[in-house]
Design an enzyme around this catalytic site. Sequence first.
Site, PDB file in Angstrom:
ATOM      1  N   ALA A 127      -0.361 -93.856  15.843  1.00  0.00           N
ATOM      2  CA  ALA A 127      -1.446 -94.380  16.678  1.00  0.00           C
ATOM      3  C   ALA A 127      -0.858 -94.756  18.031  1.00  0.00           C
ATOM      4  CB  ALA A 127      -2.095 -95.599  16.030  1.00  0.00           C
ATOM      5  N   ALA A 154       0.888 -99.955  23.720  1.00  0.00           N
ATOM      6  CA  ALA A 154       1.965 -99.675  22.759  1.00  0.00           C
ATOM      7  C   ALA A 154       1.543 -98.562  21.821  1.00  0.00           C
ATOM      8  CB  ALA A 154       2.303-100.943  21.965  1.00  0.00           C
ATOM      9  N   LYS A 178       5.690-101.321  15.896  1.00  0.00           N
ATOM     10  CA  LYS A 178       4.952-101.240  17.161  1.00  0.00           C
ATOM     11  C   LYS A 178       5.931-101.318  18.316  1.00  0.00           C
ATOM     12  CE  LYS A 178       1.051-103.473  19.532  1.00  0.00           C
ATOM     13  NZ  LYS A 178       0.015-104.523  19.395  1.00  0.00           N
ATOM     14  N   ASP A 229      -9.782-109.217  19.957  1.00  0.00           N
ATOM     15  CA  ASP A 229      -9.777-107.772  20.222  1.00  0.00           C
ATOM     16  C   ASP A 229     -10.227-107.037  18.957  1.00  0.00           C
ATOM     17  OD1 ASP A 229      -9.462-105.650  21.946  1.00  0.00           O
ATOM     18  OD2 ASP A 229      -7.321-105.408  21.574  1.00  0.00           O
TER      19      ASP A 229
END
Length: 510
Positions: free
Chosen positions: A133, A138, A155, A290
Amino acid sequence: MRGPHNMLRLIRTGATFERTGAMGVVLDAFDAPKSIRIAFRMLVWPFKWLGIEGDPAAPPVPRALTALGPAYIKFGQILSTRPDVVGDELAQQLRVLQDKLPPFGLDAARAQVESEIGYPVDELFSEFSQPVAAASIAQVHKARRTDTGQVVAVKVLRPGIERAFRTDIDAFYFAANMIETLSPASRRLRPREVVKHFESVVSGELDLRLESANSSEYAANTQGDAGFQLPEVVWGMSGRRVLTMSWAEGVPLGDNDAIDAAGHDREALSERVLQLFLNHALRDGFFHADMHQGNLKVAANGDIIAYDFGIMGHIDEYTRRVYAEILYGFIRRDYKRVAEVHFEAGYVPADHDVDEFARALRAVGEPIFGMDATRISMARLLAYLFDVTERFGMQTRTELILLQRTMVVVEGVSRSLNPRMNIWNVAKPVVEDYIKHSIGPRAALKDLTETARVLVRFGPRLPGLVEAALVRQAEQEVAEAESLWLLRFGWCAAGVLLGAIPVLIWVSLV
Protein backbone atom coordinates in the site's frame (compact mmCIF):
# COMPACT_ATOMS: atom_id res chain seq x y z
CA MET A 1 9.22 30.88 2.56
CA ARG A 2 5.76 32.49 2.55
CA GLY A 3 6.50 35.36 0.19
CA PRO A 4 4.96 36.29 -3.17
CA HIS A 5 6.92 33.54 -4.93
CA ASN A 6 4.17 31.21 -3.71
CA MET A 7 1.88 32.88 -6.23
CA LEU A 8 3.57 30.64 -8.80
CA ARG A 9 2.53 27.59 -6.77
CA LEU A 10 -1.12 28.72 -6.73
CA ILE A 11 -1.06 29.51 -10.44
CA ARG A 12 0.46 26.09 -11.11
CA THR A 13 -2.35 24.50 -9.04
CA GLY A 14 -5.03 26.01 -11.27
CA ALA A 15 -2.98 25.30 -14.39
CA THR A 16 -2.54 21.66 -13.39
CA PHE A 17 -6.29 21.24 -12.91
CA GLU A 18 -6.86 22.76 -16.33
CA ARG A 19 -4.15 20.74 -18.10
CA THR A 20 -5.26 17.40 -16.63
CA GLY A 21 -8.93 18.05 -17.36
CA ALA A 22 -9.74 18.10 -13.64
CA MET A 23 -11.07 21.67 -13.66
CA GLY A 24 -14.19 20.79 -15.62
CA VAL A 25 -14.81 17.64 -13.57
CA VAL A 26 -14.60 19.57 -10.27
CA LEU A 27 -16.86 22.38 -11.51
CA ASP A 28 -19.40 19.79 -12.65
CA ALA A 29 -19.21 17.90 -9.34
CA PHE A 30 -19.95 21.06 -7.36
CA ASP A 31 -22.56 22.21 -9.89
CA ALA A 32 -20.83 25.59 -10.24
CA PRO A 33 -22.84 28.45 -11.82
CA LYS A 34 -22.01 29.43 -15.39
CA SER A 35 -20.42 32.72 -14.30
CA ILE A 36 -18.03 30.91 -11.95
CA ARG A 37 -17.13 28.40 -14.65
CA ILE A 38 -16.30 31.15 -17.14
CA ALA A 39 -14.26 33.12 -14.58
CA PHE A 40 -12.20 30.10 -13.50
CA ARG A 41 -11.48 28.97 -17.04
CA MET A 42 -10.48 32.47 -18.18
CA LEU A 43 -8.13 32.89 -15.19
CA VAL A 44 -6.28 29.60 -15.54
CA TRP A 45 -6.38 28.90 -19.29
CA PRO A 46 -3.49 31.29 -20.20
CA PHE A 47 -1.28 29.45 -17.69
CA LYS A 48 -2.25 25.95 -18.76
CA TRP A 49 1.26 25.32 -20.07
CA LEU A 50 2.59 25.72 -16.49
CA GLY A 51 0.47 22.84 -15.25
CA ILE A 52 1.96 19.48 -14.24
CA GLU A 53 0.98 16.73 -16.67
CA GLY A 54 0.71 13.92 -14.13
CA ASP A 55 -0.08 10.32 -14.97
CA PRO A 56 -2.18 10.21 -18.17
CA ALA A 57 -3.54 6.77 -17.17
CA ALA A 58 -5.16 8.16 -14.00
CA PRO A 59 -8.62 9.82 -13.88
CA PRO A 60 -8.39 13.65 -14.17
CA VAL A 61 -8.88 14.72 -10.52
CA PRO A 62 -6.67 12.04 -8.87
CA ARG A 63 -4.13 12.75 -11.61
CA ALA A 64 -4.05 16.47 -10.73
CA LEU A 65 -3.98 15.99 -6.94
CA THR A 66 -1.25 13.35 -7.11
CA ALA A 67 0.87 15.59 -9.32
CA LEU A 68 0.49 18.54 -6.94
CA GLY A 69 1.74 16.81 -3.80
CA PRO A 70 0.90 15.42 -0.37
CA ALA A 71 -1.29 18.20 1.03
CA TYR A 72 -3.52 18.13 -2.07
CA ILE A 73 -3.69 14.35 -1.85
CA LYS A 74 -4.90 14.64 1.75
CA PHE A 75 -7.68 16.93 0.55
CA GLY A 76 -8.69 14.39 -2.09
CA GLN A 77 -8.78 11.63 0.53
CA ILE A 78 -11.36 13.60 2.48
CA LEU A 79 -13.53 14.17 -0.60
CA SER A 80 -13.39 10.45 -1.44
CA THR A 81 -15.63 9.75 1.57
CA ARG A 82 -18.27 12.29 0.46
CA PRO A 83 -20.20 10.88 -2.51
CA ASP A 84 -23.14 13.04 -1.44
CA VAL A 85 -20.95 16.12 -2.08
CA VAL A 86 -18.91 15.20 -5.18
CA GLY A 87 -21.03 12.39 -6.60
CA ASP A 88 -20.52 8.63 -6.60
CA GLU A 89 -18.31 8.54 -9.71
CA LEU A 90 -15.78 11.13 -8.53
CA ALA A 91 -15.75 9.73 -4.98
CA GLN A 92 -14.90 6.30 -6.40
CA GLN A 93 -12.07 7.77 -8.47
CA LEU A 94 -10.63 9.60 -5.45
CA ARG A 95 -10.40 6.42 -3.38
CA VAL A 96 -7.18 5.49 -5.19
CA LEU A 97 -5.60 8.33 -3.19
CA GLN A 98 -6.11 6.43 0.07
CA ASP A 99 -3.64 3.60 -0.36
CA LYS A 100 -3.04 3.00 -4.07
CA LEU A 101 -0.59 5.73 -5.02
CA PRO A 102 2.62 5.01 -6.98
CA PRO A 103 5.19 3.51 -4.55
CA PHE A 104 8.86 4.40 -4.29
CA GLY A 105 11.58 1.83 -4.83
CA LEU A 106 12.18 -1.23 -2.62
CA ASP A 107 15.88 -0.44 -2.34
CA ALA A 108 15.13 3.05 -0.98
CA ALA A 109 12.72 1.57 1.57
CA ARG A 110 15.25 -1.04 2.74
CA ALA A 111 17.92 1.66 3.04
CA GLN A 112 15.67 3.77 5.24
CA VAL A 113 14.86 0.80 7.50
CA GLU A 114 18.55 -0.04 7.93
CA SER A 115 19.44 3.61 8.60
CA GLU A 116 16.67 4.08 11.15
CA ILE A 117 16.81 0.78 13.05
CA GLY A 118 20.57 0.27 12.78
CA TYR A 119 20.53 -3.32 11.50
CA PRO A 120 20.44 -4.84 7.99
CA VAL A 121 16.93 -5.66 6.80
CA ASP A 122 17.92 -9.32 6.27
CA GLU A 123 18.81 -9.64 9.95
CA LEU A 124 15.51 -8.13 11.09
CA PHE A 125 13.17 -9.86 8.63
CA SER A 126 13.22 -13.22 6.88
CA GLU A 127 10.72 -11.81 4.35
CA PHE A 128 10.32 -8.20 3.18
CA SER A 129 7.78 -7.66 0.39
CA GLN A 130 7.31 -5.11 -2.33
CA PRO A 131 4.99 -2.24 -1.20
CA VAL A 132 1.46 -3.50 -0.47
CA ALA A 133 0.00 0.00 0.00
CA ALA A 134 1.30 3.47 -0.86
CA ALA A 135 -0.25 6.67 0.43
CA SER A 136 0.66 10.34 0.30
CA ILE A 137 3.25 10.32 3.07
CA ALA A 138 4.42 6.71 3.47
CA GLN A 139 4.11 3.19 2.11
CA VAL A 140 3.70 -0.18 3.79
CA HIS A 141 5.60 -3.45 3.32
CA LYS A 142 4.53 -6.86 4.58
CA ALA A 143 7.37 -8.63 6.40
CA ARG A 144 8.11 -11.56 8.70
CA ARG A 145 10.30 -11.13 11.77
CA THR A 146 13.40 -13.32 11.86
CA ASP A 147 13.33 -13.79 15.64
CA THR A 148 9.66 -14.74 16.21
CA GLY A 149 8.22 -15.47 12.77
CA GLN A 150 5.48 -12.88 13.40
CA VAL A 151 3.97 -11.25 10.29
CA VAL A 152 4.22 -7.47 10.56
CA ALA A 153 3.51 -4.29 8.61
CA VAL A 154 6.53 -2.02 8.11
CA LYS A 155 5.61 1.60 7.36
CA VAL A 156 8.33 3.75 5.76
CA LEU A 157 8.18 7.50 5.04
CA ARG A 158 8.61 8.66 1.45
CA PRO A 159 12.08 10.12 0.77
CA GLY A 160 11.98 13.93 0.75
CA ILE A 161 8.38 14.08 1.98
CA GLU A 162 9.14 16.73 4.61
CA ARG A 163 10.36 19.24 2.03
CA ALA A 164 7.47 18.52 -0.37
CA PHE A 165 4.93 19.00 2.39
CA ARG A 166 6.59 22.25 3.50
CA THR A 167 6.22 23.62 -0.03
CA ASP A 168 2.47 22.95 -0.04
CA ILE A 169 1.95 24.43 3.40
CA ASP A 170 3.84 27.60 2.48
CA ALA A 171 1.57 28.05 -0.54
CA PHE A 172 -1.51 27.53 1.67
CA TYR A 173 -0.29 30.23 4.08
CA PHE A 174 0.26 32.59 1.18
CA ALA A 175 -3.26 31.92 -0.10
CA ALA A 176 -4.72 32.46 3.39
CA ASN A 177 -2.92 35.81 3.69
CA MET A 178 -4.24 36.88 0.29
CA ILE A 179 -7.79 35.89 1.21
CA GLU A 180 -7.69 37.85 4.46
CA THR A 181 -6.20 40.89 2.69
CA LEU A 182 -8.56 40.94 -0.26
CA SER A 183 -11.68 39.87 1.65
CA PRO A 184 -11.90 41.42 5.14
CA ALA A 185 -15.19 39.56 5.70
CA SER A 186 -13.27 36.30 5.58
CA ARG A 187 -11.21 37.18 8.63
CA ARG A 188 -13.81 35.84 11.04
CA LEU A 189 -13.09 32.41 9.48
CA ARG A 190 -9.41 32.87 10.43
CA PRO A 191 -7.94 31.23 7.31
CA ARG A 192 -4.40 31.51 8.67
CA GLU A 193 -5.42 29.79 11.91
CA VAL A 194 -7.09 27.03 9.90
CA VAL A 195 -3.91 26.46 7.88
CA LYS A 196 -1.83 26.53 11.06
CA HIS A 197 -4.09 23.92 12.62
CA PHE A 198 -3.89 21.75 9.51
CA GLU A 199 -0.11 22.09 9.52
CA SER A 200 0.23 21.05 13.17
CA VAL A 201 -2.02 18.03 12.73
CA VAL A 202 -0.49 16.62 9.56
CA SER A 203 3.08 17.40 10.65
CA GLY A 204 2.58 14.69 13.26
CA GLU A 205 2.46 12.19 10.42
CA LEU A 206 6.04 13.07 9.50
CA ASP A 207 7.41 11.63 12.77
CA LEU A 208 6.40 8.00 13.12
CA ARG A 209 7.46 7.99 16.78
CA LEU A 210 4.43 10.17 17.47
CA GLU A 211 2.23 7.73 15.59
CA SER A 212 3.58 4.92 17.78
CA ALA A 213 2.70 6.91 20.90
CA ASN A 214 -0.76 7.69 19.49
CA SER A 215 -1.35 3.99 18.87
CA SER A 216 -0.36 3.10 22.42
CA GLU A 217 -2.68 5.69 24.01
CA TYR A 218 -5.54 4.82 21.65
CA ALA A 219 -5.19 1.13 22.49
CA ALA A 220 -5.28 1.87 26.23
CA ASN A 221 -8.47 3.91 25.85
CA THR A 222 -10.34 1.42 23.63
CA GLN A 223 -9.29 -1.97 25.02
CA GLY A 224 -12.81 -2.57 26.34
CA ASP A 225 -14.66 -1.59 23.14
CA ALA A 226 -16.53 -4.55 21.69
CA GLY A 227 -16.05 -5.21 17.98
CA PHE A 228 -12.91 -3.05 17.69
CA GLN A 229 -9.26 -4.02 17.21
CA LEU A 230 -5.93 -2.22 16.85
CA PRO A 231 -2.58 -3.63 15.69
CA GLU A 232 0.28 -3.62 18.22
CA VAL A 233 3.45 -1.56 17.86
CA VAL A 234 6.79 -3.42 17.69
CA TRP A 235 8.80 -0.79 19.55
CA GLY A 236 12.25 -2.26 18.94
CA MET A 237 11.74 -2.03 15.17
CA SER A 238 10.29 1.47 15.04
CA GLY A 239 11.73 5.00 14.90
CA ARG A 240 11.17 8.45 13.38
CA ARG A 241 10.93 7.30 9.76
CA VAL A 242 9.97 3.63 10.26
CA LEU A 243 7.04 2.09 12.14
CA THR A 244 6.56 -1.66 12.57
CA MET A 245 3.22 -3.07 13.76
CA SER A 246 1.49 -6.44 13.86
CA TRP A 247 -0.21 -7.28 10.55
CA ALA A 248 -3.94 -6.46 10.39
CA GLU A 249 -5.68 -9.18 8.39
CA GLY A 250 -9.11 -8.32 7.06
CA VAL A 251 -11.35 -7.06 4.27
CA PRO A 252 -10.99 -3.35 3.34
CA LEU A 253 -13.98 -1.42 4.66
CA GLY A 254 -14.36 0.32 1.30
CA ASP A 255 -14.89 -2.94 -0.63
CA ASN A 256 -18.62 -3.64 -0.26
CA ASP A 257 -18.54 -6.65 -2.57
CA ALA A 258 -15.81 -8.32 -0.50
CA ILE A 259 -17.66 -7.48 2.73
CA ASP A 260 -20.84 -9.09 1.38
CA ALA A 261 -18.92 -12.13 0.13
CA ALA A 262 -17.43 -12.58 3.62
CA GLY A 263 -20.93 -12.57 5.13
CA HIS A 264 -20.58 -9.40 7.20
CA ASP A 265 -23.61 -7.22 8.08
CA ARG A 266 -22.95 -3.88 6.38
CA GLU A 267 -25.80 -2.14 8.23
CA ALA A 268 -24.34 -3.16 11.60
CA LEU A 269 -20.85 -2.11 10.48
CA SER A 270 -22.08 1.32 9.38
CA GLU A 271 -23.65 1.97 12.78
CA ARG A 272 -20.63 0.67 14.68
CA VAL A 273 -18.19 2.93 12.80
CA LEU A 274 -20.17 6.04 13.72
CA GLN A 275 -20.81 5.01 17.32
CA LEU A 276 -17.17 4.08 17.89
CA PHE A 277 -16.06 7.49 16.67
CA LEU A 278 -18.56 9.33 18.87
CA ASN A 279 -17.57 7.23 21.89
CA HIS A 280 -13.89 7.96 21.38
CA ALA A 281 -14.48 11.69 20.83
CA LEU A 282 -16.91 12.22 23.72
CA ARG A 283 -15.85 9.60 26.25
CA ASP A 284 -12.07 9.77 25.77
CA GLY A 285 -11.49 13.10 24.05
CA PHE A 286 -8.96 11.26 21.87
CA PHE A 287 -10.11 10.00 18.49
CA HIS A 288 -8.83 8.70 15.16
CA ALA A 289 -8.99 11.75 12.92
CA ASP A 290 -8.29 10.02 9.61
CA MET A 291 -10.98 7.33 9.58
CA HIS A 292 -11.45 6.92 5.84
CA GLN A 293 -11.94 3.50 4.22
CA GLY A 294 -8.24 3.14 3.48
CA ASN A 295 -7.47 3.04 7.22
CA LEU A 296 -10.18 0.55 8.22
CA LYS A 297 -10.64 -3.20 7.74
CA VAL A 298 -13.13 -5.85 8.83
CA ALA A 299 -11.64 -8.90 10.58
CA ALA A 300 -12.90 -12.42 9.95
CA ASN A 301 -14.89 -12.28 13.21
CA GLY A 302 -16.60 -9.02 12.17
CA ASP A 303 -14.47 -6.67 14.29
CA ILE A 304 -13.50 -3.32 12.81
CA ILE A 305 -9.71 -2.86 12.65
CA ALA A 306 -8.29 0.68 12.58
CA TYR A 307 -4.72 1.61 11.70
CA ASP A 308 -2.62 4.60 10.59
CA PHE A 309 -2.59 6.79 13.71
CA GLY A 310 -0.64 9.74 12.32
CA ILE A 311 -3.59 12.14 12.71
CA MET A 312 -5.38 11.94 16.07
CA GLY A 313 -7.75 14.50 17.55
CA HIS A 314 -7.85 15.70 21.14
CA ILE A 315 -10.54 17.81 22.82
CA ASP A 316 -10.77 18.81 26.47
CA GLU A 317 -13.59 17.85 28.82
CA TYR A 318 -15.36 21.22 28.66
CA THR A 319 -15.39 21.31 24.86
CA ARG A 320 -16.67 17.72 24.77
CA ARG A 321 -19.59 18.69 26.99
CA VAL A 322 -20.40 21.69 24.79
CA TYR A 323 -20.25 19.57 21.62
CA ALA A 324 -22.41 16.84 23.20
CA GLU A 325 -25.03 19.33 24.35
CA ILE A 326 -25.21 20.86 20.88
CA LEU A 327 -25.63 17.43 19.26
CA TYR A 328 -28.13 16.34 21.92
CA GLY A 329 -30.10 19.55 21.50
CA PHE A 330 -30.42 18.97 17.77
CA ILE A 331 -31.38 15.33 18.32
CA ARG A 332 -34.14 16.41 20.75
CA ARG A 333 -34.97 19.41 18.54
CA ASP A 334 -34.46 21.67 21.57
CA TYR A 335 -33.17 24.66 19.65
CA LYS A 336 -33.43 27.04 22.60
CA ARG A 337 -30.96 24.88 24.53
CA VAL A 338 -28.62 24.66 21.53
CA ALA A 339 -28.67 28.46 21.32
CA GLU A 340 -28.01 28.81 25.07
CA VAL A 341 -25.03 26.45 24.84
CA HIS A 342 -23.50 28.57 22.07
CA PHE A 343 -23.85 31.69 24.24
CA GLU A 344 -22.64 29.99 27.44
CA ALA A 345 -19.52 28.75 25.66
CA GLY A 346 -18.83 32.19 24.21
CA TYR A 347 -19.15 30.91 20.64
CA VAL A 348 -21.65 33.67 19.78
CA PRO A 349 -21.07 37.28 20.96
CA ALA A 350 -23.20 38.17 24.00
CA ASP A 351 -24.70 41.28 22.34
CA HIS A 352 -26.92 39.07 20.15
CA ASP A 353 -30.38 37.84 21.15
CA VAL A 354 -30.53 34.19 22.25
CA ASP A 355 -34.17 33.77 21.17
CA GLU A 356 -33.45 35.10 17.71
CA PHE A 357 -30.49 32.72 17.44
CA ALA A 358 -32.73 29.82 18.56
CA ARG A 359 -35.23 30.62 15.80
CA ALA A 360 -32.42 30.68 13.26
CA LEU A 361 -31.25 27.26 14.50
CA ARG A 362 -34.79 25.92 14.15
CA ALA A 363 -34.69 26.99 10.51
CA VAL A 364 -31.53 24.86 10.21
CA GLY A 365 -32.75 21.75 12.02
CA GLU A 366 -36.39 21.32 11.06
CA PRO A 367 -35.89 20.89 7.29
CA ILE A 368 -33.23 18.23 7.95
CA PHE A 369 -35.44 16.27 10.34
CA GLY A 370 -38.16 16.34 7.73
CA MET A 371 -35.92 14.66 5.16
CA ASP A 372 -35.83 11.05 4.13
CA ALA A 373 -33.16 9.03 5.98
CA THR A 374 -30.98 8.90 2.85
CA ARG A 375 -30.78 12.72 2.78
CA ILE A 376 -30.14 13.43 6.47
CA SER A 377 -26.53 14.54 6.60
CA MET A 378 -24.14 15.88 9.19
CA ALA A 379 -22.31 17.63 6.35
CA ARG A 380 -25.52 19.43 5.39
CA LEU A 381 -26.24 20.34 9.01
CA LEU A 382 -22.75 21.81 9.46
CA ALA A 383 -23.11 23.76 6.20
CA TYR A 384 -26.46 25.23 7.29
CA LEU A 385 -25.17 25.91 10.80
CA PHE A 386 -22.17 27.70 9.31
CA ASP A 387 -24.49 30.05 7.39
CA VAL A 388 -26.44 30.87 10.55
CA THR A 389 -23.44 31.45 12.81
CA GLU A 390 -21.91 33.73 10.16
CA ARG A 391 -24.92 36.03 10.51
CA PHE A 392 -24.47 36.09 14.29
CA GLY A 393 -20.74 36.86 14.21
CA MET A 394 -19.52 33.46 15.42
CA GLN A 395 -15.82 32.99 14.73
CA THR A 396 -14.34 29.73 13.42
CA ARG A 397 -13.41 27.42 16.32
CA THR A 398 -10.07 26.01 15.25
CA GLU A 399 -10.10 23.43 18.06
CA LEU A 400 -13.30 21.95 16.59
CA ILE A 401 -12.21 21.90 12.94
CA LEU A 402 -10.65 18.43 13.15
CA LEU A 403 -13.60 17.04 15.10
CA GLN A 404 -16.16 18.37 12.63
CA ARG A 405 -14.12 17.31 9.61
CA THR A 406 -13.71 13.79 11.00
CA MET A 407 -17.42 13.61 11.78
CA VAL A 408 -18.14 14.33 8.12
CA VAL A 409 -15.59 11.73 6.97
CA VAL A 410 -16.97 9.06 9.32
CA GLU A 411 -20.49 9.78 8.16
CA GLY A 412 -19.31 9.30 4.58
CA VAL A 413 -17.74 5.94 5.50
CA SER A 414 -20.94 4.82 7.23
CA ARG A 415 -23.12 5.87 4.31
CA SER A 416 -20.89 4.01 1.87
CA LEU A 417 -21.81 0.85 3.81
CA ASN A 418 -25.47 1.69 4.32
CA PRO A 419 -26.87 4.63 2.29
CA ARG A 420 -30.12 4.55 4.30
CA MET A 421 -28.49 4.96 7.69
CA ASN A 422 -30.22 7.55 9.89
CA ILE A 423 -27.38 9.42 11.55
CA TRP A 424 -29.55 10.83 14.36
CA ASN A 425 -30.95 7.46 15.43
CA VAL A 426 -27.46 5.94 15.47
CA ALA A 427 -25.86 8.84 17.36
CA LYS A 428 -28.63 9.27 19.94
CA PRO A 429 -27.77 6.43 22.39
CA VAL A 430 -24.07 7.37 22.47
CA VAL A 431 -24.75 11.06 23.08
CA GLU A 432 -27.46 10.29 25.66
CA ASP A 433 -25.09 8.01 27.57
CA TYR A 434 -22.40 10.68 27.59
CA ILE A 435 -24.88 13.34 28.74
CA LYS A 436 -26.07 11.05 31.56
CA HIS A 437 -22.57 10.46 32.87
CA SER A 438 -20.99 13.86 32.18
CA ILE A 439 -23.76 16.42 32.65
CA GLY A 440 -25.95 16.29 35.76
CA PRO A 441 -25.63 15.54 39.50
CA ARG A 442 -22.99 12.86 39.03
CA ALA A 443 -20.86 15.13 36.85
CA ALA A 444 -21.32 18.07 39.27
CA LEU A 445 -20.11 15.91 42.17
CA LYS A 446 -17.10 14.84 40.08
CA ASP A 447 -16.27 18.47 39.26
CA LEU A 448 -16.51 19.47 42.92
CA THR A 449 -14.24 16.58 43.86
CA GLU A 450 -11.66 17.65 41.28
CA THR A 451 -11.87 21.25 42.52
CA ALA A 452 -11.39 20.14 46.13
CA ARG A 453 -8.39 18.03 45.10
CA VAL A 454 -6.77 21.03 43.42
CA LEU A 455 -7.44 23.24 46.46
CA VAL A 456 -5.91 20.64 48.78
CA ARG A 457 -2.84 20.37 46.55
CA PHE A 458 -2.34 24.15 46.45
CA GLY A 459 -3.65 24.77 49.99
CA PRO A 460 -0.29 25.68 51.56
CA ARG A 461 0.34 28.19 48.76
CA LEU A 462 -3.12 29.82 48.75
CA PRO A 463 -2.33 32.60 51.30
CA GLY A 464 0.75 33.62 49.32
CA LEU A 465 -1.12 33.49 46.01
CA VAL A 466 -3.97 35.62 47.38
CA GLU A 467 -1.52 38.14 48.88
CA ALA A 468 0.39 38.36 45.57
CA ALA A 469 -2.85 38.92 43.67
CA LEU A 470 -3.91 41.73 46.07
CA VAL A 471 -0.48 43.37 45.79
CA ARG A 472 -0.67 43.28 41.97
CA GLN A 473 -4.15 44.81 42.07
CA ALA A 474 -3.00 47.59 44.45
CA GLU A 475 0.04 48.32 42.27
CA GLN A 476 -2.16 48.46 39.20
CA GLU A 477 -4.52 50.94 40.91
CA VAL A 478 -1.57 53.13 41.92
CA ALA A 479 -0.16 52.99 38.39
CA GLU A 480 -3.56 53.91 36.92
CA ALA A 481 -3.85 56.84 39.38
CA GLU A 482 -0.36 58.07 38.48
CA SER A 483 -1.19 57.74 34.80
CA LEU A 484 -4.36 59.79 35.35
CA TRP A 485 -2.42 62.57 37.11
CA LEU A 486 0.16 62.58 34.32
CA LEU A 487 -2.64 62.90 31.80
CA ARG A 488 -4.18 65.79 33.72
CA PHE A 489 -0.80 67.49 34.03
CA GLY A 490 -0.24 67.09 30.30
CA TRP A 491 -3.55 68.71 29.45
CA CYS A 492 -2.84 71.51 31.92
CA ALA A 493 0.59 72.13 30.40
CA ALA A 494 -0.92 72.13 26.93
CA GLY A 495 -3.52 74.65 28.05
CA VAL A 496 -0.89 76.94 29.58
CA LEU A 497 1.17 76.74 26.39
CA LEU A 498 -1.80 77.56 24.18
CA GLY A 499 -2.72 80.45 26.44
CA ALA A 500 0.82 81.79 26.38
CA ILE A 501 1.07 81.89 22.59
CA PRO A 502 -1.13 85.04 22.14
CA VAL A 503 0.77 86.76 24.96
CA LEU A 504 4.14 85.98 23.33
CA ILE A 505 2.87 87.27 19.99
CA TRP A 506 1.60 90.52 21.59
CA VAL A 507 4.94 91.02 23.43
CA SER A 508 6.90 90.51 20.20
CA LEU A 509 4.74 93.09 18.40
CA VAL A 510 5.13 95.61 21.14
